[in-house]
Design a protein around this motif. Sequence first.
Motif, short mmCIF file in Angstrom:
data_model
loop_
_atom_site.label_atom_id
_atom_site.label_comp_id
_atom_site.label_asym_id
_atom_site.label_seq_id
_atom_site.Cartn_x
_atom_site.Cartn_y
_atom_site.Cartn_z
N ARG A 461 0.82 -1.21 0.00
CA ARG A 461 0.00 0.00 0.00
C ARG A 461 0.86 1.26 0.00
O ARG A 461 0.44 2.29 -0.55
CB ARG A 461 -0.93 0.00 1.21
CG ARG A 461 -2.09 -0.98 1.10
CD ARG A 461 -3.07 -0.77 2.24
NE ARG A 461 -4.29 -1.55 2.07
CZ ARG A 461 -5.37 -1.43 2.84
NH1 ARG A 461 -5.35 -0.59 3.87
NH2 ARG A 461 -6.45 -2.16 2.61
N SER A 462 2.03 1.21 0.64
CA SER A 462 2.88 2.40 0.70
C SER A 462 3.38 2.81 -0.67
O SER A 462 3.71 3.98 -0.89
CB SER A 462 4.07 2.15 1.63
OG SER A 462 4.96 1.20 1.09
N LYS A 463 3.43 1.87 -1.62
CA LYS A 463 3.89 2.17 -2.98
C LYS A 463 2.75 2.32 -3.97
O LYS A 463 2.98 2.55 -5.15
CB LYS A 463 4.84 1.06 -3.45
CG LYS A 463 6.07 0.87 -2.57
CD LYS A 463 6.87 2.15 -2.41
CE LYS A 463 8.07 1.98 -1.51
NZ LYS A 463 8.78 3.27 -1.29
N ASP A 464 1.51 2.20 -3.49
CA ASP A 464 0.34 2.29 -4.37
C ASP A 464 -0.32 3.65 -4.19
O ASP A 464 -0.81 3.98 -3.11
CB ASP A 464 -0.65 1.17 -4.00
CG ASP A 464 -1.75 1.03 -5.04
OD1 ASP A 464 -2.01 2.01 -5.77
OD2 ASP A 464 -2.36 -0.06 -5.11
N PRO A 465 -0.34 4.49 -5.23
CA PRO A 465 -0.94 5.84 -5.11
C PRO A 465 -2.39 5.82 -4.67
O PRO A 465 -2.89 6.80 -4.12
CB PRO A 465 -0.79 6.42 -6.52
CG PRO A 465 0.33 5.64 -7.14
CD PRO A 465 0.23 4.26 -6.56
N ARG A 466 -3.10 4.71 -4.89
CA ARG A 466 -4.51 4.65 -4.49
C ARG A 466 -4.67 4.74 -2.98
O ARG A 466 -5.74 5.13 -2.48
CB ARG A 466 -5.14 3.35 -4.99
CG ARG A 466 -5.26 3.25 -6.52
CD ARG A 466 -5.81 1.90 -6.91
NE ARG A 466 -4.96 0.80 -6.46
CZ ARG A 466 -5.30 -0.49 -6.54
NH1 ARG A 466 -6.48 -0.82 -7.06
NH2 ARG A 466 -4.46 -1.43 -6.14
N TYR A 467 -3.64 4.38 -2.23
CA TYR A 467 -3.72 4.40 -0.77
C TYR A 467 -2.90 5.55 -0.19
O TYR A 467 -2.60 5.56 1.01
CB TYR A 467 -3.21 3.08 -0.19
CG TYR A 467 -4.05 1.89 -0.58
CD1 TYR A 467 -5.22 1.59 0.11
CD2 TYR A 467 -3.68 1.07 -1.65
CE1 TYR A 467 -6.00 0.50 -0.24
CE2 TYR A 467 -4.46 -0.02 -2.01
CZ TYR A 467 -5.61 -0.31 -1.30
OH TYR A 467 -6.38 -1.39 -1.65
#
Length: 668
Positions: A461-467
């Motif tokens: 999640r830390s690398k996913d812009p959605r989160y």
Amino acid sequence: MTTPASTKASMIPSSSGRHPVSRGRGAVKAPLQFISKALLWHDLKGLWALSLLGAAVMVISGPIAVLLTPSAGHAQPGILRITVQDGNPGFLAYQLLAPMVFALASFTYLDSSGRVSIMHSLPLTRGTVFRTKTMAGLILLYAPHLIAALSLLPFMRFGFHGLMSGGQLNLDGQGVDEAGMLLSPNYADLLRWFIVSSVMMLFVFGTTVLAATITGNLGIGLLMTLFINVIVPVLYLLTLLVLHLFLYGFSMESVDSAAWMHPLIDLGMNGDRISLAHLSLFVVVGMGLLCLAMLAYRRLKSEHAGNNVMFASAKTITTVLVTFVGSCLAGSIIQTLQQSDINALADHTMFFLGVVFASPVIFIITSMIVNGTVKVFTRRNLRRFGTFVVIIAIYCSFTTWDITGYERRIPAAREVASVSLPNQSSMTLPYAGSYYWNSIRLKDTQSINDARAFHQEIIDRSKDPRYASLFTSTSSEDGASGNSDQTSECNACYAQSSDYITFDYHLTDRKSQTRNYQVYGKYLLSSPAYRRLIDDPEYRSATSIETIGYRNIESASLSDTFGESIDGNAGSVDLSSKDARTLAKLLDEDYRSLSDTDLASMVVDYSSTGKIESKRLLLGFNFELHTSGSDNGEPSSFYYGITKQYTRSIAWLKAQGLYDTMVAASMK
């Protein structure tokens, strides 16, 4: 160092055993000898007053201070223990400053090419001159130190108890007698102090001699001494800071290993337990610095004496390192000021802007100081700046970008023997942050898999812009649980709070891997992996009252979320030790059998007056604990809140005729 000709003549050794020694221009004949007795005696006579002053400081700070202290009670033993624990200000000042003074005083003639020429015109090899100067400085340095140790000897207790154990030099642990009176340190404590302080003085002396032999100015020599002493710890800590800024999950626990970098750091971190391995390392480094200084002295060109820095290589190393440290520190400060959120999606812009703007300024100023001139725009300095650019580029490649895969590295399940992580119970039921386990250690296969899944989810999640909203403090609702209470004051407060989650993996090969993540409460509210982890049977068992200890419970009372007692119609509602322990066991049975957790329903509102406002929270109890009485941070009580799902506990309270009274008192 101006010396009459007659004195110089008396320093010239006899002509026996002379050999030609190259001096750059021509050759002079010099005897092969380790040190020159005449030159040694000359230096001792010239600097004895400084040594006498040092002895006075040590004697006044040590034995005289003890004699002026009342002998009755704990006063004298107390000041003696402070002394051998390296807490005496006079002793510590001497151990740090005296090595610098004697080292610089022994080589003051290097500030003048004329004085250097006179010294080097003597029929002595440069190695002999250097060793003699160094020997004179060490004798003058350690004489007051030895006098202080001998003068403290009559005040010490006989015996060598507890000097060494487990590869460490220790202070005597038996500090009081049977009557509780503080005992004076013994001979072993004094010996331990003498060894540790002597090693520290040798280390600082070595760094100062090296600084003195590569600089030709007293002020620059002091700055160079400071630079040599701090450069390794500063580079290490700066690297940890940069890694912490840019690698999400980087653990700063490795800062504890900085003790080996300097004896003063080791003393401050380890106190009474100094590693023999560290002491040996400091001795080797100190002697190595002296050897390096002797090599530099042999290569010294007399015409360069008096220059701020007398060697081109030293100028390059100093200029590049100072620019490197200064620019990285400037970039880190700007990055820290700009970075208000968790560094999961680190932006490198401000760091590199700080480096780009700070490095030329720092380089120019450092070059002016090192070269002793304002003419710094030369080809040689351009090459030095190019060297800095190459070094900073390589450094940033390994620190500001995760090219090694550090952030995504999670040990395989088959490699993990156990995993430890903190209990994130702050502001949530049942303990509402009133009790904190230092760490929860999970060993079951399923529990380890749940912990790894939670860890993997944080990384993904830390690398996913959605989160991205879950890792910033500007949006409190995005990605959160859909529970209707999410907009309440307590959940909004919890969502914006942040805490650290540390995954400490203990591997089957006895190694370990640690990652440390700062997360907002709203991330935990929206995390399916975290919900599975806290519902895990082993996790619940590890966070049960049983781990605190039923036998430690002395009483319990009806309480608000702040631990304040709630009075019923007949006064406070208290439970005896027996009833409190019975209730605690029932609470654990209910806790272990609870259905899947809705984290949002467990949040407690700390902004209220303490009265129960949540419809899910029925009752709260404050359990008083038996403590050892020592001031070691033991909790004396903890809060426990129960909901309708605690059916066994509620049934027991009803059987005791307490339930209705407690509910009515809580709802007032």
